[in-house]
Write a protein that holds these residues in place. Structure first.
Motif, short mmCIF file in Angstrom:
data_model
loop_
_atom_site.label_atom_id
_atom_site.label_comp_id
_atom_site.label_asym_id
_atom_site.label_seq_id
_atom_site.Cartn_x
_atom_site.Cartn_y
_atom_site.Cartn_z
N SER A 1 0.83 -1.21 0.00
CA SER A 1 0.00 0.00 0.00
C SER A 1 0.87 1.26 0.00
O SER A 1 0.62 2.20 -0.75
CB SER A 1 -0.92 -0.03 1.21
OG SER A 1 -1.71 1.14 1.26
N SER A 2 1.90 1.26 0.84
CA SER A 2 2.82 2.40 0.87
C SER A 2 3.53 2.56 -0.46
O SER A 2 3.70 3.69 -0.96
CB SER A 2 3.85 2.23 1.99
OG SER A 2 3.23 2.21 3.25
N GLY A 3 3.96 1.45 -1.04
CA GLY A 3 4.64 1.51 -2.35
C GLY A 3 3.72 2.06 -3.42
O GLY A 3 4.15 2.91 -4.23
N ASN A 4 2.48 1.63 -3.44
CA ASN A 4 1.53 2.14 -4.42
C ASN A 4 1.29 3.64 -4.22
O ASN A 4 1.21 4.40 -5.18
CB ASN A 4 0.20 1.37 -4.34
CG ASN A 4 0.33 -0.04 -4.86
OD1 ASN A 4 1.21 -0.32 -5.67
ND2 ASN A 4 -0.52 -0.93 -4.38
N PHE A 5 1.18 4.07 -2.96
CA PHE A 5 1.00 5.49 -2.66
C PHE A 5 2.18 6.30 -3.19
O PHE A 5 2.00 7.35 -3.83
CB PHE A 5 0.82 5.69 -1.15
CG PHE A 5 0.84 7.12 -0.75
CD1 PHE A 5 -0.29 7.92 -0.93
CD2 PHE A 5 1.98 7.70 -0.21
CE1 PHE A 5 -0.27 9.26 -0.57
CE2 PHE A 5 2.01 9.03 0.14
CZ PHE A 5 0.88 9.82 -0.02
N LEU A 6 3.39 5.80 -2.92
CA LEU A 6 4.59 6.52 -3.38
C LEU A 6 4.67 6.56 -4.91
O LEU A 6 5.06 7.59 -5.48
CB LEU A 6 5.85 5.88 -2.79
CG LEU A 6 6.04 6.08 -1.28
CD1 LEU A 6 7.22 5.24 -0.79
CD2 LEU A 6 6.27 7.56 -0.97
N LEU A 7 4.33 5.46 -5.55
CA LEU A 7 4.35 5.46 -7.02
C LEU A 7 3.36 6.47 -7.57
O LEU A 7 3.67 7.19 -8.53
CB LEU A 7 4.03 4.05 -7.54
CG LEU A 7 5.14 3.01 -7.40
CD1 LEU A 7 4.65 1.64 -7.82
CD2 LEU A 7 6.37 3.42 -8.22
N ARG A 8 2.18 6.53 -6.99
CA ARG A 8 1.17 7.52 -7.46
C ARG A 8 1.67 8.93 -7.18
O ARG A 8 1.53 9.82 -8.02
CB ARG A 8 -0.18 7.27 -6.75
CG ARG A 8 -0.95 6.09 -7.33
CD ARG A 8 -2.38 6.06 -6.83
NE ARG A 8 -2.49 6.13 -5.37
CZ ARG A 8 -2.45 5.10 -4.54
NH1 ARG A 8 -2.29 3.88 -5.03
NH2 ARG A 8 -2.55 5.26 -3.24
N ALA A 9 2.24 9.15 -6.01
CA ALA A 9 2.70 10.49 -5.66
C ALA A 9 3.83 10.92 -6.57
O ALA A 9 3.88 12.08 -7.00
CB ALA A 9 3.15 10.52 -4.19
N LEU A 10 4.77 10.03 -6.84
CA LEU A 10 5.89 10.39 -7.72
C LEU A 10 5.42 10.53 -9.17
O LEU A 10 6.01 11.31 -9.92
CB LEU A 10 7.00 9.34 -7.60
CG LEU A 10 7.73 9.28 -6.26
CD1 LEU A 10 8.68 8.10 -6.23
CD2 LEU A 10 8.47 10.60 -6.00
N GLY A 11 4.45 9.77 -9.56
CA GLY A 11 3.94 9.87 -10.92
C GLY A 11 3.20 11.15 -11.17
O GLY A 11 3.10 11.60 -12.31
N GLN A 12 2.67 11.78 -10.17
CA GLN A 12 1.91 13.00 -10.33
C GLN A 12 2.80 14.24 -10.37
O GLN A 12 2.34 15.30 -10.76
CB GLN A 12 0.89 13.16 -9.20
CG GLN A 12 -0.22 12.14 -9.26
CD GLN A 12 -1.21 12.28 -8.12
OE1 GLN A 12 -0.97 13.07 -7.21
NE2 GLN A 12 -2.28 11.54 -8.18
N THR A 13 4.04 14.15 -9.97
CA THR A 13 4.89 15.35 -9.95
C THR A 13 5.56 15.62 -11.25
O THR A 13 5.65 14.90 -12.16
CB THR A 13 5.98 15.24 -8.86
OG1 THR A 13 6.76 14.09 -9.12
CG2 THR A 13 5.38 15.22 -7.50
#
Length: 85
Positions: A73-85
């Motif tokens: 879950s944390s990994g998915n959150f980080l991937l989404r957050a990094l993908g949005q920047t």
């Protein structure tokens, strides 16, 4: 002088020592019964220990499974957050 006792008469004392209620056969049977009781008790103790190990491993597995889910879950959150920047 010829021996008047037959083979059965000569073997009777030997068999009596083996087959009497306190003879070697009864003694051997008693030792085997004692060993069987010991083995039965050992198996029951092993079953209890194995059940305890099983419960411990199940708890550890469930804890690790939850940890993996949290990390995913944390990994998915980080991937989404990094993908949005």
């Amino acid at each position: 002088a010829a021996d008047s006792s037959g083979l059965a008469d000569r073997l009777a004392p030997v068999f009596a020592g083996v087959l009497d209620s306190d003879g070697s056969l009864a003694s051997r049977e008693a030792r085997l019964q004692d060993r069987l009781r010991d083995i039965t008790a050992d198996r029951a103790e092993l079953d209890r220990r194995m059940e305890a190990v099983k419960r411990r491993l199940e708890r550890q597995f469930n804890s690790l499974d939850q940890l993996v889910q949290q990390l995913n879950s944390s990994g998915n959150f980080l991937l989404r957050a990094l993908g949005q920047t």
